[in-house]
Scaffold this motif. Structure first.
Motif, PDB file in Angstrom:
ATOM      1  N   ASN A   1       0.894  -1.279   0.122  1.00 24.48           N
ATOM      2  CA  ASN A   1       0.031   0.000  -0.178  1.00 24.48           C
ATOM      3  C   ASN A   1       0.678   1.201   0.147  1.00 24.48           C
ATOM      4  O   ASN A   1       2.064   1.170  -0.031  1.00 24.48           O
ATOM      5  CB  ASN A   1      -0.782   0.047   1.280  1.00 24.48           C
ATOM      6  N   SER A   2       0.031   2.388  -0.231  1.00 27.99           N
ATOM      7  CA  SER A   2       0.852   3.732   0.073  1.00 27.99           C
ATOM      8  C   SER A   2       0.477   4.250   1.179  1.00 27.99           C
ATOM      9  O   SER A   2      -0.417   4.606   1.752  1.00 27.99           O
ATOM     10  CB  SER A   2       0.269   4.617  -1.054  1.00 27.99           C
ATOM     11  N   ASN A   3       1.803   4.431   1.983  1.00 27.97           N
ATOM     12  CA  ASN A   3       1.542   4.723   3.708  1.00 27.97           C
ATOM     13  C   ASN A   3       2.273   6.011   3.780  1.00 27.97           C
ATOM     14  O   ASN A   3       3.397   6.127   3.212  1.00 27.97           O
ATOM     15  CB  ASN A   3       2.206   3.667   4.414  1.00 27.97           C
ATOM     16  N   PHE A   4       2.079   6.576   4.872  1.00 24.90           N
ATOM     17  CA  PHE A   4       2.467   8.222   5.207  1.00 24.90           C
ATOM     18  C   PHE A   4       2.401   8.291   6.754  1.00 24.90           C
ATOM     19  O   PHE A   4       1.214   7.993   7.316  1.00 24.90           O
ATOM     20  CB  PHE A   4       1.455   9.231   4.494  1.00 24.90           C
ATOM     21  N   PHE A   5       3.294   8.754   7.025  1.00 28.63           N
ATOM     22  CA  PHE A   5       3.269   9.467   8.362  1.00 28.63           C
ATOM     23  C   PHE A   5       2.480  10.802   8.496  1.00 28.63           C
ATOM     24  O   PHE A   5       2.924  11.756   7.725  1.00 28.63           O
ATOM     25  CB  PHE A   5       4.764   9.474   9.166  1.00 28.63           C
ATOM     26  N   LEU A   6       1.402  10.949   9.286  1.00 26.41           N
ATOM     27  CA  LEU A   6       0.655  12.123   9.262  1.00 26.41           C
ATOM     28  C   LEU A   6       0.521  12.735  10.350  1.00 26.41           C
ATOM     29  O   LEU A   6       0.351  12.246  11.576  1.00 26.41           O
ATOM     30  CB  LEU A   6      -0.806  11.681   8.760  1.00 26.41           C
ATOM     31  N   THR A   7       0.957  14.105  10.505  1.00 22.90           N
ATOM     32  CA  THR A   7       0.930  14.872  11.638  1.00 22.90           C
ATOM     33  C   THR A   7       0.032  15.857  11.415  1.00 22.90           C
ATOM     34  O   THR A   7      -0.328  16.783  10.558  1.00 22.90           O
ATOM     35  CB  THR A   7       2.348  15.415  11.834  1.00 22.90           C
ATOM     36  N   THR A   8      -0.775  15.900  12.608  1.00 24.67           N
ATOM     37  CA  THR A   8      -2.131  17.065  12.527  1.00 24.67           C
ATOM     38  C   THR A   8      -2.082  17.852  13.902  1.00 24.67           C
ATOM     39  O   THR A   8      -1.174  17.498  14.795  1.00 24.67           O
ATOM     40  CB  THR A   8      -3.636  16.192  12.576  1.00 24.67           C
ATOM     41  N   GLU A   9      -2.839  18.735  13.999  1.00 29.36           N
ATOM     42  CA  GLU A   9      -3.118  19.743  15.236  1.00 29.36           C
ATOM     43  C   GLU A   9      -3.233  18.602  16.409  1.00 29.36           C
ATOM     44  O   GLU A   9      -3.060  18.987  17.767  1.00 29.36           O
ATOM     45  CB  GLU A   9      -3.759  20.610  15.115  1.00 29.36           C
ATOM     46  N   ALA A  10      -4.088  17.487  16.071  1.00 27.27           N
ATOM     47  CA  ALA A  10      -4.571  16.439  17.034  1.00 27.27           C
ATOM     48  C   ALA A  10      -3.294  15.478  17.481  1.00 27.27           C
ATOM     49  O   ALA A  10      -3.702  14.851  18.532  1.00 27.27           O
ATOM     50  CB  ALA A  10      -5.654  15.791  16.765  1.00 27.27           C
ATOM     51  N   GLY A  11      -2.552  15.276  16.691  1.00 27.00           N
ATOM     52  CA  GLY A  11      -1.546  14.176  17.135  1.00 27.00           C
ATOM     53  C   GLY A  11      -0.852  13.780  15.786  1.00 27.00           C
ATOM     54  O   GLY A  11      -0.957  14.166  14.802  1.00 27.00           O
ATOM     55  N   GLU A  12      -0.450  12.469  15.837  1.00 27.03           N
ATOM     56  CA  GLU A  12       0.441  11.775  14.897  1.00 27.03           C
ATOM     57  C   GLU A  12      -0.228  10.537  14.692  1.00 27.03           C
ATOM     58  O   GLU A  12      -0.539   9.629  15.404  1.00 27.03           O
ATOM     59  CB  GLU A  12       1.808  11.377  15.341  1.00 27.03           C
ATOM     60  N   TYR A  13      -0.367  10.232  13.218  1.00 20.55           N
ATOM     61  CA  TYR A  13      -1.290   9.123  12.685  1.00 20.55           C
ATOM     62  C   TYR A  13      -0.331   8.466  11.459  1.00 20.55           C
ATOM     63  O   TYR A  13       0.401   8.980  11.073  1.00 20.55           O
ATOM     64  CB  TYR A  13      -2.596   9.892  12.571  1.00 20.55           C
ATOM     65  N   VAL A  14      -1.095   7.282  10.967  1.00 24.83           N
ATOM     66  CA  VAL A  14      -0.606   6.880   9.886  1.00 24.83           C
ATOM     67  C   VAL A  14      -1.761   6.807   8.919  1.00 24.83           C
ATOM     68  O   VAL A  14      -2.918   6.548   9.023  1.00 24.83           O
ATOM     69  CB  VAL A  14      -0.279   5.417   9.995  1.00 24.83           C
ATOM     70  N   LEU A  15      -1.687   7.381   7.575  1.00 22.65           N
ATOM     71  CA  LEU A  15      -2.377   7.461   6.407  1.00 22.65           C
ATOM     72  C   LEU A  15      -2.037   6.374   5.353  1.00 22.65           C
ATOM     73  O   LEU A  15      -0.899   6.380   4.906  1.00 22.65           O
ATOM     74  CB  LEU A  15      -2.522   8.930   5.787  1.00 22.65           C
ATOM     75  N   THR A  16      -2.916   5.592   5.406  1.00 18.84           N
ATOM     76  CA  THR A  16      -2.808   4.424   4.275  1.00 18.84           C
ATOM     77  C   THR A  16      -3.780   4.643   2.917  1.00 18.84           C
ATOM     78  O   THR A  16      -4.967   4.712   3.381  1.00 18.84           O
ATOM     79  CB  THR A  16      -3.223   3.124   4.606  1.00 18.84           C
ATOM     80  N   ILE A  17      -3.231   4.599   1.769  1.00 20.62           N
ATOM     81  CA  ILE A  17      -4.152   4.325   0.773  1.00 20.62           C
ATOM     82  C   ILE A  17      -3.828   3.002   0.112  1.00 20.62           C
ATOM     83  O   ILE A  17      -2.694   2.581  -0.082  1.00 20.62           O
ATOM     84  CB  ILE A  17      -3.584   5.396  -0.295  1.00 20.62           C
ATOM     85  N   PHE A  18      -4.969   2.206   0.005  1.00 20.29           N
ATOM     86  CA  PHE A  18      -4.985   0.915  -0.401  1.00 20.29           C
ATOM     87  C   PHE A  18      -5.036   0.630  -1.849  1.00 20.29           C
ATOM     88  O   PHE A  18      -5.739   1.044  -2.616  1.00 20.29           O
ATOM     89  CB  PHE A  18      -6.229   0.015   0.361  1.00 20.29           C
ATOM     90  N   GLU A  19      -3.895  -0.148  -2.449  1.00 25.56           N
ATOM     91  CA  GLU A  19      -3.821  -0.418  -3.602  1.00 25.56           C
ATOM     92  C   GLU A  19      -4.138  -1.379  -4.245  1.00 25.56           C
ATOM     93  O   GLU A  19      -4.344  -1.894  -5.605  1.00 25.56           O
ATOM     94  CB  GLU A  19      -2.044  -0.083  -4.097  1.00 25.56           C
TER      95      GLU A  19
END
Length: 318
Positions: free
Chosen positions: A36-54
């Motif tokens: 998959n396509s994966n990204f470390f995502l930082t927002t004002e609420a904290g840190e997450y992982v965003l995944t786009i499923f291929e």
């Protein structure tokens, strides 16, 4: 966790507004992995992982995401999918399925000792037990049916010796899957890909399992075999480290005792775990998809592991 679908901060400006996460502050692609396509995502609420499923589609993904939510709600240390304001955990981004999950603390332990293996074994047993009442059933999509479909596609690339090994091992596994012992094996949702890079530690404290996107319903002992084949071996030779094997199996057995059928199946399941990843790595190596930051894994590693499991028995379950 490669990047097949690029995503920019501008792409997320409007999309992120459906969540209670505030503005996006940073986005960084994750280079490891192949699906998959994966990204470390930082927002004002904290840190997450965003995944786009291929590969997985909208119809398949509820199994994975709701399984993670189910396990998290029962105290298993896994990333929790983040709902939008409508309570939905599966979304679309660039026309593809996407999800945001919580980011685990710690880092992967790539040189594990017996204590790390024991922690993995105990948590794996807890995960299996917690999944028993999960209501969605989906087969292991990289199981025997996939082996049958994929082997003919990679055989033309193999030496005569490796082609013989692949064909004969699939026949061996097919015969065992039709046996009475196989039918007695406890089953349920499994992770199916619990390698060192899919577990996080803070020192010797396990902080979570992640990357559930190969999960499916299969025998629990197959999941244990896949895990042992990565956590408890010398990576150069594929030889099992008995101290690590014993630590993982004993810790698992203390939480969920193995059955006699599992004891009988153990050696064959270790071979099945090696076969599954040899075959998938052959496919990814010889028939790759284009992706940013993608380096296919060397299939020769699991060829060595499979030959080693055939050549000598592993330590017993108990």
């Amino acid at each position: 966790m490669a990047v097949f679908t690029p995503v920019s901060l501008d792409d997320l400006t409007d999309w992120i507004e459906q969540f209670d996460l505030g503005r996006v502050l940073a986005l960084r692609g994750i280079s490891s992995g192949i699906e998959n396509s994966n990204f470390f995502l930082t927002t004002e609420a904290g840190e997450y992982v965003l995944t786009i499923f291929e590969v997985l589609g909208f119809e398949q993904l509820p199994f994975y995401l709701h399984l993670m939510r189910h396990l998290a709600d029962r105290g298993v240390l896994v990333p929790a999918p983040v709902p939008n304001r409508d309570g939905e955990i599966l979304h679309a981004l660039h026309g593809k399925p996407a999800a945001i999950v919580s980011k685990l603390d710690g880092s992967s332990q790539l040189s594990p000792g017996p204590a790390h293996c024991a922690a993995v074994g105990a948590m794996l047993a807890r995960m299996h037990m917690a999944g028993q009442d999960f209501g969605i059933r989906q087969p292991n999509l990289r199981g025997l049916d996939w082996w049958h479909a994929t082997a003919p596609r990679v055989l033309p690339f193999l030496s005569e010796a490796n082609a013989h090994l692949l064909s004969t091992e699939i026949h061996h596994q097919e015969a065992f899957a039709a046996s009475a012992v196989y039918r007695e094996l406890p089953q349920g949702p499994i992770h199916a890909d619990l390698f060192r890079n899919n577990v996080m530690f803070d020192g010797e404290r396990l902080t979570g399992f992640f990357d559930f996107y190969f999960a499916g319903c299969d025998t629990w002992i197959f999941d244990v075999a896949v895990t042992v084949n990565d956590w408890c071996i010398d990576l150069d030779s594929g030889v099992l480290d008995e101290a690590r094997v014993r630590a993982l199996l004993d810790a698992y057995h203390a939480v969920r005792p193995f059955s006699e059928a599992e004891r009988t199946a153990w050696q064959t399941m270790l071979r099945a775990g090696a076969l599954r990843f040899w075959l998938s790595r052959l496919y990814d190596y010889h028939l790759p998809r284009e992706a940013e930051m993608l380096t296919p894994h060397d299939p020769a590693h699991f060829e060595r592991v499979l030959r080693e499991r055939i050549a000598r028995p592993a330590p017993p379950l108990f």
